[in-house]
Design an enzyme around this catalytic site. Structure first.
Site, PDB file in Angstrom:
ATOM      1  N   ARG A 115      31.329 -82.572  86.643  1.00  0.00           N
ATOM      2  CA  ARG A 115      32.443 -82.471  87.606  1.00  0.00           C
ATOM      3  C   ARG A 115      33.554 -83.476  87.308  1.00  0.00           C
ATOM      4  O   ARG A 115      34.744 -83.145  87.508  1.00  0.00           O
ATOM      5  CB  ARG A 115      31.918 -82.604  89.039  1.00  0.00           C
ATOM      6  CG  ARG A 115      31.260 -81.324  89.509  1.00  0.00           C
ATOM      7  CD  ARG A 115      30.612 -81.405  90.873  1.00  0.00           C
ATOM      8  NE  ARG A 115      30.004 -80.116  91.201  1.00  0.00           N
ATOM      9  CZ  ARG A 115      28.957 -79.964  91.999  1.00  0.00           C
ATOM     10  NH1 ARG A 115      28.383 -81.008  92.568  1.00  0.00           N
ATOM     11  NH2 ARG A 115      28.475 -78.759  92.235  1.00  0.00           N
ATOM     12  N   ILE A 175      31.337 -66.380  84.023  1.00  0.00           N
ATOM     13  CA  ILE A 175      30.849 -67.376  83.071  1.00  0.00           C
ATOM     14  C   ILE A 175      31.929 -67.710  82.039  1.00  0.00           C
ATOM     15  O   ILE A 175      32.324 -66.861  81.230  1.00  0.00           O
ATOM     16  CB  ILE A 175      29.554 -66.885  82.372  1.00  0.00           C
ATOM     17  CG1 ILE A 175      28.508 -66.479  83.431  1.00  0.00           C
ATOM     18  CG2 ILE A 175      29.021 -67.966  81.425  1.00  0.00           C
ATOM     19  CD1 ILE A 175      28.170 -67.538  84.463  1.00  0.00           C
ATOM     20  N   GLU A 198      32.929 -75.206  89.245  1.00  0.00           N
ATOM     21  CA  GLU A 198      31.944 -76.305  89.276  1.00  0.00           C
ATOM     22  C   GLU A 198      31.709 -76.785  90.707  1.00  0.00           C
ATOM     23  O   GLU A 198      31.493 -77.963  90.962  1.00  0.00           O
ATOM     24  CB  GLU A 198      32.317 -77.421  88.301  1.00  0.00           C
ATOM     25  CG  GLU A 198      32.250 -76.907  86.867  1.00  0.00           C
ATOM     26  CD  GLU A 198      32.003 -77.943  85.805  1.00  0.00           C
ATOM     27  OE1 GLU A 198      31.475 -79.023  86.125  1.00  0.00           O
ATOM     28  OE2 GLU A 198      32.326 -77.659  84.641  1.00  0.00           O
TER      29      GLU A 198
END
Ligand code: COS
Length: 380
Positions: free
Chosen positions: A243, A157, A364
Site C-alpha cells: 500500500r 487483475i 489495494e
C-alpha cells in the site's frame, strides 16, 4: 522535499530514475493514455535500468533496494506517467507473496526472471463478488495427487494475462473461513488458465486490467505458498507492504499536477498579469503543496518503518495510502481549476492526472477499508 535516509548509492539511483522519468517516460505519457495500449517500451526501459529489480534481494538477481527507494522510484515515475509507475508497484505486489512465503525452491525458480523484468507478476485476490470483503472469494482449489485443481475466476487483475507469474488466492477448505484460504503461484501457461474480459478504464489506461479464469486449472502442489490455510494472512501481509507503493503513486501524480499548476500560473496572463499574482491562485497552490508534502512524509515514514523491521506498521501503511490518494484527488482537481478551460482539455495532462489519481483511492483496498484497518488498530 522531505528528509530521506537513503544510502549514497540509492540517492544516485533515485537521481538517475528522476532523469529517466523526465527524458524517457514523460514524452510517452499522453500517448499511452490516448491509445490505452500496454507500454512494452516502458516495461523494457524499467527492466534495462534495473528498476524492476529493486524489490528483489541480490541473491535472486535483484538489487535489494530499500522500501524507501522503491516508493521514491514509484513517485518519480508516476510524476510523469502513472501507468509506468504502476509497472514497478505491481511487480512488487505480485511478487511479495513469494518473497514473504515462498520456499527456497520457489524463490530460485521465480524471482530471478521477475527481477530481470523478463516476467511480470500479478496478484489475484479480487473476484466479481469479493472486493472489500476479500474473504468472500469463491475460487476453489482441490488437491488431487501432486496437483491442485483450481476452479473460479479473478476480476480487475492488473497485468492480468500479461503476467507469467500470478499469486492466486483460493479456498482449500470452505468450512473454516479465512483459515481455509491458500495462496498459489500460477503460471499463465498452466493448463486451464485463461484470460476473460479486458476492462476499459477511466484512467491508468495503458495498464492492462483483466479477468483470470480457472477451469480445472492444474497447479503443481509444489506451487502452494506456505501451508494450506496461510493464504489470507499472506494476502493481508502483502497489502500492508505494498500500500505504501500506491501512496507513492498518488504522491507522484499529485506532485506532477502541482508542478504543472505552478508553471502554468506563472505563464498564463489575464487582466494584464500572470494569474500567479492573484492571491486566490497563490492560496490554492500553497494548499496543494502542503497536501503533497504531508503525503510524502506519511509515505516515506512507513517505508522507513518497513526498512527498520518495525512490525506494527499496518496502520501507517493504510494511513499513507489513504491520505496520499485523497490528497492526489484534491490536488489534481485543483490543478484543473488553476488551468481553467485548458485544464479540462486533453491538450494538457491535468485531466489525465485526475483520472489516474481516482484509482489510487480504490485499489489495494478502498479508502473506506483503510479507515477500517486504522480504526481496528486503534480500538484493539
Ligand atoms: N496481517 C496479518 N494477518 C492479518 C492482517 C494483517 N494485516 N489482517 C488480518 N489478518 C488476519 C487476522 O489476524 C485473522 O487471523 P486469525 O484467523 O488467526 O484470527 C485473519 O487474518 C482474518 O482477519 P479478519 O477477521 O480481520 O478478516 P476480515 O474478513 O474481517 O477482513 C479486511 C479484514 C477488511 C481488512 C480485509 O478483508 C481487507 O483487507 N479487505 C480489502 C481487500 C483489498 O485490499 N482488496 C484489494 C485487492 S488488491 S487490488
Amino acid at each position: 522535499m522531505a528528509v530521506s535516509h537513503l544510502s549514497e548509492d540509492e540517492q544516485a539511483l533515485i537521481e538517475a530514475i528522476r532523469e529517466i522519468a523526465l527524458e524517457r517516460v514523460a514524452p510517452r505519457a499522453a500517448e499511452i493514455d490516448h491509445t490505452g495500449e500496454f507500454p512494452w517500451d516502458m516495461k523494457e526501459l524499467l527492466a534495462q535500468q534495473d528498476i524492476l529489480a529493486m524489490p528483489f534481494p541480490s541473491e535472486y538477481g535483484g538489487i535489494g533496494a530499500s522500501e524507501l527507494a522503491i516508493v521514491m522510484a514509484i513517485e518519480e515515475l508516476s510524476r510523469h506517467c502513472a501507468t509506468t509507475g504502476l509497472l514497478l508497484a505491481v511487480q512488487q505486489l505480485g511478487s511479495t507473496p513469494i518473497l514473504l512465503a515462498g520456499n527456497e525452491q520457489q524463490k530460485r525458480k521465480y524471482l530471478p526472471s521477475l527481477a530481470s523484468g523478463e516476467w511480470m507478476a500479478a496478484y489475484g485476490l479480487t473476484e466479481a463478488g469479493s472486493g472489500s470483503d476479500a474473504a468472500a472469494m469463491r475460487t476453489m482449489a482441490v488437491r488431487r495427487g501432486d496437483k491442485y485443481i483450481l476452479n473460479g475466476s479473478k476480476r480487475f487483475i492488473t497485468n492480468g494475462g500479461l503476467a507469467q507469474v500470478n499469486s492466486i488466492f483460493a479456498i482449500t477448505d470452505l468450512k473454516i473461513g479465512t483459515r481455509g484460504i491458500s495462496a498459489f503461484i500460477v503460471e499463465k501457461d498452466f493448463p486451464g488458465f485463461s484470460v476473460g474480459r479486458i476492462e476499459d478504464k477511466m484512467g491508468i489506461k495503458g495498464s492492462q486490467t483483466a479477468e483470470l479464469i480457472f477451469t480445472d486449472c492444474e497447479v503443481p502442489a509444489e506451487n502452494l505458498l506456505g501451508r494450506e490455510g496461510d493464504g489470507f494472512k499472506i494476502a493481508m501481509m502483502t497489502l500492508d507492504r505494498t500500500r505504501p507503493g500506491i501512496g507513492a503513486q498518488a504522491l507522484g501524480i499529485a506532485q506532477g499536477a502541482l508542478d504543472l499548476a505552478v508553471s502554468y500560473s506563472k505563464q498564463r496572463v489575464q487582466f494584464g498579469r500572470p494569474i500567479a499574482d492573484n492571491q486566490g491562485i497563490q492560496f490554492m497552490l500553497a494548499d496543494m503543496a502542503t497536501r503533497v508534502e504531508a503525503s510524502r512524509l506519511l509515505v516515506y515514514n512507513v517505508a522507513e518503518m518497513i526498512d527498520r523491521g518495525d512490525r506494527d506498521f499496518s496502520k501507517y501503511s493504510a494511513m499513507a495510502k489513504m491520505f496520499a490518494s485523497d490528497a492526489a484527488m484534491e490536488v489534481t482537481n485543483d490543478a484543473i481549476q488553476v488551468l481553467g478551460g485548458y485544464g479540462y482539455m486533453k491538450e494538457y495532462p491535468a485531466e489525465r492526472m485526475m483520472r489516474d489519481a481516482k484509482i489510487t483511492q480504490i485499489y489495494e483496498g478502498t479508502n473506506q477499508i483503510q479507515r477500517l484497518v486504522i480504526a481496528r488498530d486503534l480500538l484493539k
